[in-house]
Design a protein around this motif. Structure first.
Motif, short mmCIF file in Angstrom:
data_model
loop_
_atom_site.label_atom_id
_atom_site.label_comp_id
_atom_site.label_asym_id
_atom_site.label_seq_id
_atom_site.Cartn_x
_atom_site.Cartn_y
_atom_site.Cartn_z
N ARG A 41 0.83 -1.20 0.00
CA ARG A 41 0.00 0.00 0.00
C ARG A 41 0.87 1.26 0.00
O ARG A 41 1.95 1.28 0.58
N PRO A 42 0.39 2.32 -0.64
CA PRO A 42 1.14 3.58 -0.68
C PRO A 42 1.13 4.28 0.68
O PRO A 42 0.18 4.16 1.45
N TYR A 43 2.22 5.02 0.93
CA TYR A 43 2.32 5.75 2.20
C TYR A 43 3.25 6.94 2.05
O TYR A 43 3.97 7.08 1.08
N PHE A 44 3.22 7.82 3.05
CA PHE A 44 4.16 8.92 3.13
C PHE A 44 4.39 9.24 4.61
O PHE A 44 3.76 8.66 5.49
N TYR A 45 5.31 10.17 4.87
CA TYR A 45 5.65 10.52 6.25
C TYR A 45 5.29 11.96 6.55
O TYR A 45 5.40 12.85 5.70
N VAL A 115 5.86 17.42 5.35
CA VAL A 115 5.39 16.16 4.79
C VAL A 115 6.41 15.72 3.74
O VAL A 115 6.78 16.50 2.86
N VAL A 116 6.88 14.48 3.82
CA VAL A 116 7.94 14.01 2.93
C VAL A 116 7.60 12.65 2.32
O VAL A 116 6.71 11.95 2.79
N GLU A 117 8.34 12.32 1.25
CA GLU A 117 8.24 11.04 0.53
C GLU A 117 6.85 10.79 -0.06
O GLU A 117 6.41 9.66 -0.20
N ALA A 118 6.18 11.90 -0.43
CA ALA A 118 4.87 11.77 -1.07
C ALA A 118 4.97 11.85 -2.59
O ALA A 118 3.97 11.72 -3.28
N ASP A 119 6.20 12.05 -3.10
CA ASP A 119 6.37 12.20 -4.56
C ASP A 119 7.18 11.05 -5.16
O ASP A 119 7.75 11.20 -6.24
N ILE A 120 7.21 9.92 -4.48
CA ILE A 120 7.94 8.76 -4.99
C ILE A 120 6.96 7.84 -5.71
O ILE A 120 5.93 7.45 -5.13
N ARG A 121 7.27 7.52 -6.95
CA ARG A 121 6.34 6.70 -7.73
C ARG A 121 6.06 5.37 -7.03
O ARG A 121 6.96 4.74 -6.47
N PHE A 122 4.82 4.92 -7.11
CA PHE A 122 4.35 3.81 -6.29
C PHE A 122 5.15 2.54 -6.50
O PHE A 122 5.60 1.90 -5.54
N PRO A 398 14.49 13.65 1.63
CA PRO A 398 14.01 15.04 1.56
C PRO A 398 13.18 15.29 0.31
O PRO A 398 13.31 14.58 -0.70
N ASN A 399 12.34 16.31 0.37
CA ASN A 399 11.57 16.72 -0.80
C ASN A 399 12.48 17.45 -1.78
O ASN A 399 13.51 18.02 -1.41
#
Length: 783
Positions: A41-45, A115-122, A398-399
């Motif tokens: 499942r997708p996630y972010f921090y 908010v980080v690691e929300a732009d990494i392809r699934f 990091p973003n």
């Protein structure tokens, strides 16, 4: 059951409102299979402020949950951010697309710092977390399930990954293709101009699909061939910018899908870095790899194949793109066009041996699939390696943020001593910048602002870096350096040719990745950016080269040039050269070696500009127009020939050569193609305010019906006339008559200046070169 799989690629889809990851593989029996991951499942921090009210923040996040993709889990974890311990919330949902929606909402909640690691392809997130990389094997517990929508032998549902490992790869099926289109009215337009030839090449040889009346039939025959041949890798050259979008637009006009993927009813789609993704196959545009060949200015397929010795121009059909309609409509010439297409596709196929072994090794280091890797810059390649390592070390990624350009001082250059020198040694530090980063623990996470009792302090700039513990950059660089040592050690023992090639490509890939770290750290687009770190590296580099120069001079050597990580020296006593190398290594703790020995070398007064002949007889040319600058081929070639004459014959012979070239120009004994000047178009035509030759040539080409795009190159010829040079620049394909060409321009602005850059060091003037008359005394002397 337990099975072993060799990974080719990853992709994902959403089915029944749940994400499904496809791992496209080859099994031990050589079957093409797909392994389905249904549980990831997708996630972010969310990085928390100091002393946060975690329960309240968690409740606020839960309120954001939407039925379309509910927030299913929120875990409190300890992580490191730039080396410092932080508290984070790991926020999980179901649909990958909702990550960005939740990211924006969560970032506004009080108590959340970032908010980080929300732009990494699934699917890349999955490959990082599970440590799965293309071109490696993994062993897994799987269950075979019915195959209803995939063009593979078997379909498995993944239960558990047991291990990953390296082993000999299976034989992958590779296909190259190339299309030709009928562009009667200028630059090809897919809404108007049909595809007339599609050539393919495999290990079984060539095949062509030729249009009789309807190119949709041709495209369908091609797509059927792809499905039947079932390649793992499809090679093209500039196919991401031309072939694929053209074919897709042609089929779209007829409401037809170009269904060639390993998932039924899937067609190529444009993805990251501009590449086109084909489900279950690797679409590799070799143009991306060719961009690294700096010696070839115009990186056309025929130029690259010629330079690498894949298919010399003398052994193939050479046509210009604008000649295609002429050769297609003339029955006598059509065979030549068909051969031209075959030569192109054969070149593309054969280039696999030059590019793929190296690309495969970079893929296994970074985890970036080969089709994306070919189009990704070096910076992105380094970043994917760092992202994988960050997960392993519990470091937050990091973003990526926008930054304004910041300049800093580069490497030290010791001015050259102009003229010819003999018996010159080049002392070169092996990977100086990575070594400095390791030695002084340099990185954004080790930078200390303020007082520090146990820090390395960079000379000149004064930036401080803690001595311990080891930073993120140092840790990874050490791993790369150590692995390279191991690989090079194995190379000495291996006799198998395949294994030797693989290991050699591996050590080269490791070296290139390590050397790229300094550049990445100073890249404005880097997630782990550090201007201070980049400044410190060059400062320590300048200090090292300066101290080395003083040391070698004190031992009786003469320093005739120095640049960034190398010094050029001459010695009265050559027996002392190995001793000085050992002394430098002992004093500075950095590896240095005798990189080259020049029998003869000459410098101009300008830095980074020299040419020499090595002990082995090889001619090296650095910084002259022979390998750089916007000069026509004739100017580049004559300059190179002059350099060779200076190094191997005499100055008089070099002058004679220039004079002969000028005479041939005046007699029109030349090929028009040799006078073409190529220039890049960095902006759209309407954005240019300057009256430049290449801009005017581009405007003339567009007026004649040819499409010219930003980022491309325009080739032009300067013709006779009364206007300024910029107004007399014509697109090269519009100049057919040699009598139109301004010969004086090419003599005065191309041939003479390019050769004077070498010969003026020896007292030669412009008048000397242009004095092509016959000396009567020469006649009597010959008698």
């Amino acid at each position: 059951m337990i099975q072993d799989y060799y990974i080719i690629d990853f992709s994902y889809d959403v089915e029944d409102n749940k994400p499904l990851i496809y791992i496209w593989c080859v099994d031990k029996e050589g079957n093409r299979v797909v392994v389905l991951e249904k549980n990831f499942r997708p996630y972010f921090y969310a990085v928390l402020d100091d002393n946060p009210d975690i329960e309240k923040i968690t409740d606020e996040i839960k309120k954001l949950s939407t039925p379309a993709s509910p927030i299913t889990n929120i875990d409190q974890l300890e992580r490191k951010y730039y080396g410092n311990p932080v508290k984070v919330l790991r926020i999980e949902t179901i649909i990958p697309a909702y990550i960005r929606i939740y990211r924006d909402q969560v970032s506004k909640i009080k108590g959340i710092k970032e908010v980080v690691e929300a732009d990494i392809r699934f699917y890349m997130r999955y490959s990082i977390d599970k440590n799965l990389k293309p071109f490696t094997w993994f062993k897994a517990d799987v269950e075979e399930i019915p195959n209803e929508k995939f063009r593979v032998k078997k379909v498995y549902e993944l239960k558990n990954i047991l291990e990953t490992y390296e082993d000999k790869p299976p034989d992958l099926k590779i296909m190259a293709f190339d299309i030709e289109v009928f562009n009667k009215y200028g630059s090809p337009n897919p809404r108007r101009d049909p595809v007339i030839i599609i050539g393919v090449w495999t290990d079984e040889g060539e095949k062509q699909f030729i249009t009789d009346d309807d190119d949709l039939k041709t495209i369908r025959e091609f797509s059927n061939f792809v499905l039947n041949h079932d390649p793992d890798i499809i090679l093209g050259y500039n196919s991401n910018r031309f072939d694929w979008p053209y074919l897709l637009e042609r089929t779209k006009l007829r409401n037809v899908k170009l269904d060639i993927g390993r998932k039924i009813n899937s067609e190529p789609t444009q993805g990251t870095y501009g590449h086109y993704s084909i489900v279950g196959r690797l679409n590799v545009d070799l143009f991306g790899f060719a961009m690294s060949i700096e010696e070839v200015k115009v990186k056309s397929l025929d130029n690259i194949a010629d330079y690498l010795g894949i298919l010399p121009k003398t052994q193939r059909v050479n046509l210009e793109w604008y000649q295609i309609p002429e050769y297609w409509t003339d029955d006598k010439k059509r065979k030549i066009l068909l051969q031209y297409n075959l030569d192109d596709v054969k070149s593309t196929y054969l280039l696999k041996d030059a590019f793929l072994p190296f690309g495969e090794q970079i893929t296994t280091i970074t985890g970036l699939p080969l089709d994306q890797l070919s189009m990704a810059s070096v910076g992105y390649r380094v970043e994917w390696l760092l992202m994988r390592e960050a997960f392993f070390y519990n470091e937050i990624i990091p973003n990526r943020v926008e930054r304004e350009y910041e300049s800093y001082k580069g490497g030290l250059v010791i001015p050259p001593k102009p003229g010819i020198h003999e018996k010159v040694y080049v002392l070169d530090f092996s990977s100086m910048y990575p070594s400095i980063m390791i030695k002084y623990n340099i990185g954004p996470d080790t930078l200390v602002k303020g007082e520090c009792d146990n820090c390395w302090v960079a000379p000149e700039v004064g930036h401080k870096f803690r001595k311990s513990p080891d930073g993120f950059y140092k840790t990874i660089l050490q791993k790369l350096v150590e692995e390279r040592k191991e690989v090079k050690s194995k190379l000495k023992e291996v006799e198998n040719e395949y294994e030797r090639r693989r290991l050699d490509e591996r050590q080269r890939a490791l070296k290139i990745m390590a050397n790229a770290f300094y550049g990445y750290m100073g890249w404005l687009g880097a997630r782990w950016y550090s201007k201070e770190g980049a400044e410190a590296v060059t400062a320590w580099g300048r200090e090292t080269i300066s101290e080395v120069a003083k040391l070698v001079q004190s031992e009786g050597f003469e320093v005739i040039y120095g640049d960034t990580d190398s010094v050029f020296i001459t010695a009265k006593d050559e027996s002392k050269i190995n001793n000085i190398v050992k002394e430098i290594i002992d004093k500075f703790g950095l590896d240095i070696k005798i990189d080259k020995e020049y029998e003869k070398i000459f410098f101009t007064e300008n830095k980074k500009r020299y040419a020499g002949i090595t002990k082995e007889g090889k001619i090296d040319i650095v910084g002259f127009e022979a390998i750089r600058g916007d000069w026509c081929d004739l100017a580049k070639n004559i300059q190179k020939d002059v350099i060779v004459k200076v190094l191997t014959s005499s100055i008089d012979d070099a002058v004679k050569l220039v004079r002969e070239t000028i005479m041939k120009l005046r007699r029109r004994e030349f090929n028009i193609e040799d006078l073409v000047i190529w220039k890049s178009l960095d902006k759209d035509i309407n954005e240019y305010n300057v009256d430049a030759p290449h801009v005017n040539a581009a405007k003339k080409a567009m007026k004649a019906g040819y499409a010219i795009f930003k980022g491309g190159k325009i080739g032009y010829i300067v013709v006779k006339g009364n206007g300024k040079i910029s107004q007399r620049a014509e697109p090269y394909f519009m100049v057919k008559d040699k009598s139109r060409i301004d010969i004086d321009y090419y003599i005065d602005r191309q041939i003479v200046p390019s050769t004077l850059r070498i010969l003026e060091q020896f007292g030669i003037t412009e008048n000397t070169l242009k004095n092509t008359g016959i000396n009567i005394m020469d006649f009597f002397n010959k008698k």
